[in-house]
Motif scaffolding. Structure first.
Motif, PDB file in Angstrom:
ATOM      1  N   LEU A 256     -25.651 -19.123  35.817  1.00  7.47           N
ATOM      2  CA  LEU A 256     -26.676 -19.305  36.847  1.00  7.47           C
ATOM      3  C   LEU A 256     -27.500 -20.560  36.568  1.00  7.47           C
ATOM      4  O   LEU A 256     -27.818 -21.323  37.495  1.00  7.47           O
ATOM      5  CB  LEU A 256     -27.582 -18.075  36.919  1.00  7.47           C
ATOM      6  N   LEU A 257     -27.828 -20.816  35.309  1.00  9.91           N
ATOM      7  CA  LEU A 257     -28.573 -22.027  34.968  1.00  9.91           C
ATOM      8  C   LEU A 257     -27.774 -23.272  35.352  1.00  9.91           C
ATOM      9  O   LEU A 257     -28.329 -24.230  35.919  1.00  9.91           O
ATOM     10  CB  LEU A 257     -28.883 -22.048  33.471  1.00  9.91           C
ATOM     11  N   ALA A 258     -26.495 -23.264  35.055  1.00  6.03           N
ATOM     12  CA  ALA A 258     -25.651 -24.409  35.397  1.00  6.03           C
ATOM     13  C   ALA A 258     -25.647 -24.653  36.908  1.00  6.03           C
ATOM     14  O   ALA A 258     -25.673 -25.808  37.368  1.00  6.03           O
ATOM     15  CB  ALA A 258     -24.227 -24.182  34.896  1.00  6.03           C
ATOM     16  N   GLU A 259     -25.639 -23.581  37.680  1.00  6.83           N
ATOM     17  CA  GLU A 259     -25.628 -23.716  39.131  1.00  6.83           C
ATOM     18  C   GLU A 259     -26.968 -24.251  39.645  1.00  6.83           C
ATOM     19  O   GLU A 259     -27.006 -25.086  40.562  1.00  6.83           O
ATOM     20  CB  GLU A 259     -25.314 -22.361  39.769  1.00  6.83           C
ATOM     21  N   LEU A 260     -28.067 -23.811  39.063  1.00  2.00           N
ATOM     22  CA  LEU A 260     -29.382 -24.325  39.442  1.00  2.00           C
ATOM     23  C   LEU A 260     -29.472 -25.829  39.177  1.00  2.00           C
ATOM     24  O   LEU A 260     -29.994 -26.596  39.999  1.00  2.00           O
ATOM     25  CB  LEU A 260     -30.478 -23.599  38.657  1.00  2.00           C
ATOM     26  N   ILE A 261     -28.944 -26.248  38.026  1.00  2.00           N
ATOM     27  CA  ILE A 261     -28.965 -27.676  37.680  1.00  2.00           C
ATOM     28  C   ILE A 261     -28.039 -28.464  38.594  1.00  2.00           C
ATOM     29  O   ILE A 261     -28.404 -29.532  39.105  1.00  2.00           O
ATOM     30  CB  ILE A 261     -28.573 -27.865  36.199  1.00  2.00           C
ATOM     31  N   ALA A 262     -26.841 -27.936  38.828  1.00  2.00           N
ATOM     32  CA  ALA A 262     -25.857 -28.635  39.662  1.00  2.00           C
ATOM     33  C   ALA A 262     -26.361 -28.838  41.083  1.00  2.00           C
ATOM     34  O   ALA A 262     -26.087 -29.870  41.714  1.00  2.00           O
ATOM     35  CB  ALA A 262     -24.542 -27.855  39.676  1.00  2.00           C
ATOM     36  N   GLN A 263     -27.099 -27.852  41.598  1.00  2.00           N
ATOM     37  CA  GLN A 263     -27.611 -27.962  42.970  1.00  2.00           C
ATOM     38  C   GLN A 263     -29.021 -28.545  43.012  1.00  2.00           C
ATOM     39  O   GLN A 263     -29.641 -28.583  44.082  1.00  2.00           O
ATOM     40  CB  GLN A 263     -27.584 -26.587  43.645  1.00  2.00           C
ATOM     41  N   ASP A 264     -29.528 -29.014  41.857  1.00  2.00           N
ATOM     42  CA  ASP A 264     -30.834 -29.655  41.768  1.00  2.00           C
ATOM     43  C   ASP A 264     -31.919 -28.789  42.416  1.00  2.00           C
ATOM     44  O   ASP A 264     -32.632 -29.225  43.325  1.00  2.00           O
ATOM     45  CB  ASP A 264     -30.807 -31.035  42.433  1.00  2.00           C
ATOM     46  N   ALA A 265     -32.024 -27.563  41.920  1.00  2.00           N
ATOM     47  CA  ALA A 265     -32.970 -26.594  42.476  1.00  2.00           C
ATOM     48  C   ALA A 265     -34.378 -26.924  41.996  1.00  2.00           C
ATOM     49  O   ALA A 265     -34.868 -26.377  41.004  1.00  2.00           O
ATOM     50  CB  ALA A 265     -32.569 -25.186  42.061  1.00  2.00           C
ATOM     51  N   GLN A 266     -35.031 -27.817  42.693  1.00  3.10           N
ATOM     52  CA  GLN A 266     -36.360 -28.272  42.305  1.00  3.10           C
ATOM     53  C   GLN A 266     -37.349 -27.102  42.277  1.00  3.10           C
ATOM     54  O   GLN A 266     -37.392 -26.282  43.190  1.00  3.10           O
ATOM     55  CB  GLN A 266     -36.857 -29.330  43.288  1.00  3.10           C
ATOM     56  N   GLY A 267     -38.166 -27.065  41.221  1.00  2.00           N
ATOM     57  CA  GLY A 267     -39.175 -26.021  41.107  1.00  2.00           C
ATOM     58  C   GLY A 267     -38.630 -24.685  40.660  1.00  2.00           C
ATOM     59  O   GLY A 267     -39.313 -23.661  40.788  1.00  2.00           O
ATOM     60  N   ALA A 268     -37.409 -24.664  40.108  1.00  5.70           N
ATOM     61  CA  ALA A 268     -36.816 -23.414  39.624  1.00  5.70           C
ATOM     62  C   ALA A 268     -37.121 -23.230  38.141  1.00  5.70           C
ATOM     63  O   ALA A 268     -37.126 -24.188  37.368  1.00  5.70           O
ATOM     64  CB  ALA A 268     -35.308 -23.424  39.848  1.00  5.70           C
TER      65      ALA A 268
END
Length: 520
Positions: free
Chosen positions: A324-336
């Protein structure tokens, strides 16, 4: 009146990557460490535990307490032989000493109900058998259980009354402890046991479908409350569907004045659960979809919460998978912000580098061999010691060891040295992160997070990234369930059916679930 009190709690995942050892009971996250008899009363005072509630209720009735010891370890693989024997011996020995010191009128055990050990698949039943061997069949015995218990017939027959929590998230542990103690005192005063009826259901329920805050479980528990009016106690346990033994699954134990009343209540609740079976199937999203939806929904105001359900430390996950962390980084989830990532090595490296330093880590992945290479800025360091403030654990001490807040682009991650499920906002707050002010909160939990996080959430998403607490237990390679058990709600295939095909290893995502096999 004198009552002996003990606690031994563990939820065991037969397929989890790491066993539960003696040391894990000495350093749990979010609950007190192992309490030996001499210090147990002080160690449990003010905690949200069943034993703590039971002790309060006993003292209110003027009873005295014979403390036998108490312990908890975070869910993981089966409890090792050494740990089970040492803790059981502590409790039984203290009970023997208490009997030498004077009369004991009853025994109160604070248990989980889903513990599996190296030698005993029904570990609580074995502990209760040993207690009964010391006190005899006539001694009143009450136990509390987590509703995720695999409540077995052995447990039901050895106890005078079983009282499970009514809630998931578990926000009523203190109240349940008080209720169980009140029933134990009632049992002592009445001088005879209640009649008991025991029923087992024949299908497993996924953990994500067991939440009592929403349907269908909310309706089941409302029916249970209605039926309780005619009995002393109507115990219903949802089952912990990751334990590979014949007692795995849902069960009901009704205690009443007559066998007829107990049977009527148990059968009525059984009928109500079976009528809702299809509604328990549940659903989760692949992590890619969940992150994309969270980004779309995020904005000013309340945060979007994503549950990393398959790495839930409360279900046997190690709290260190990185999907899940990798996916947040890959999609540039700002403010996550994600919490907590259980990685003592990375936490130590952050402390060695210091606040403000830029560091490259092989983060997480210690349990599955799949770390994530990240470079980030260390924003905050802490000792991981704090007090829980949420509905589940208010007042309980937490010690997650050296901790760090790392920023990786627009995503931040809370790194800790010991695992704990993210059911309390204080896990973020210990490092200066105010959950309500974030855009996206990613939590390693399946359901417990809802108690403290759902009230502040704009939306709640349940994501399936790689991890051992699979959203669909039917995909696990069981070998020892009851022959008549069905592995999914609404699926008529039985575990004993010779054509039921099992994968060779647990899948790591809902995307890996095999297609149903058609009967020839």
């Amino acid at each position: 009146m004198r009552i002996a009190v003990a606690g031994f709690l563990h939820e065991s995942h037969s397929f989890a990557p790491r066993p539960t050892e003696w040391v894990n009971f000495l350093t749990p996250g979010g609950l007190p460490a192992l309490q030996r008899p001499a210090v147990m009363m002080g160690g449990l005072k003010g905690t949200s535990t069943c034993a703590g509630g039971g002790i309060e209720e006993a003292l209110r009735h003027g009873a005295s307490i014979a403390p036998l010891g108490w312990c908890f370890a975070n869910p993981a693989g089966p409890v090792t032989r050494e740990a089970f024997e040492r803790i059981s011996a502590m409790i039984v020995d203290a009970l023997s000493v208490a009997l030498d010191e004077g009369p004991v009128d009853g025994v109160f055990l604070d248990l989980h109900g889903a513990m599996v050990s190296d030698d005993h698949p029904d570990a609580e039943g074995e502990l209760m058998r040993r207690v009964r061997a010391v006190v005899g069949p006539a001694m009143p015995l009450a136990i509390t259980l987590d509703p995720h218990a695999n409540m077995t017939r052995q447990m039901a027959e050895l106890a005078d009354v079983i009282v499970p929590y009514r809630t998931y998230p578990h926000v009523d542990m203190l109240a349940v402890g008080k209720r169980a103690m009140a029933l134990l005192i009632q049992r002592i005063q009445r001088g005879r046991p209640w009649a008991m009826a025991f029923r087992e259901l024949d299908f497993l329920i996924p953990i994500t479908s067991q939440c009592t805050m929403v349907e269908p479980m909310a309706g089941v528990m409302a029916k249970r409350l209605e039926l309780e009016a005619g009995v002393a106690e109507l115990a219903y346990c949802f089952g912990f569907p990751y334990a590979d033994f014949p007692g795995c699954g849902q069960a009901i134990a009704a205690y009443a004045e007559t066998p007829e009343a107990a049977s009527a209540a148990a059968d009525a609740l059984l009928k109500s659960i079976n009528a809702r079976e299809a509604s328990f199937a549940g659903a989760v999203q692949p992590a890619t979809e969940a992150v994309a939806e969270a980004i779309r929904l995020s904005g000013p105001g309340k945060p979007v919460v994503i549950a990393d359900t398959q790495d839930n430390p409360g279900g046997g996950g190690h709290g260190d998978t990185t999907g899940l962390l990798a996916e947040l980084i890959a999609q540039d989830a700002q403010g996550a912000v994600l919490a907590p990532m259980n990685d003592a090595e990375s936490a130590a490296a952050c402390h060695a580098a210091g606040e403000g330093a830029t560091i490259t880590l092989e983060l997480g992945g210690k349990s599955d061999g799949a770390p994530l290479t990240v470079t980030g800025v260390i924003e905050k360091l802490g000792d991981g010691r704090f007090t829980l403030t949420g509905p589940m654990g208010k007042g309980n001490p937490a010690d997650l060891g050296p901790s760090a807040l790392l920023r990786i682009g627009g995503v931040r991650v809370v790194i800790v040295s010991r695992k704990m499920q993210a059911h309390d906002q204080s896990i973020f707050q210990q490092l200066g992160v105010e959950p309500a002010q974030q855009k996206i909160l990613a939590v390693k939990s399946s359901v417990h997070f809802r108690a403290h996080f759902q009230p502040i959430a704009a939306a709640v998403l349940v994501a399936a990234a790689p991890g051992p607490v699979v959203a669909d237990p039917a995909t696990l390679p069981f070998t020892a369930l009851r022959e008549d058990m069905r592995l999914r709600p609404g699926d008529n295939r039985r575990f004993g059916w010779q054509k039921y095909r099992q994968p060779k290893k647990p899948p790591q995502s809902v995307l890996d679930i095999p297609e149903k096999t058609e009967e020839a």
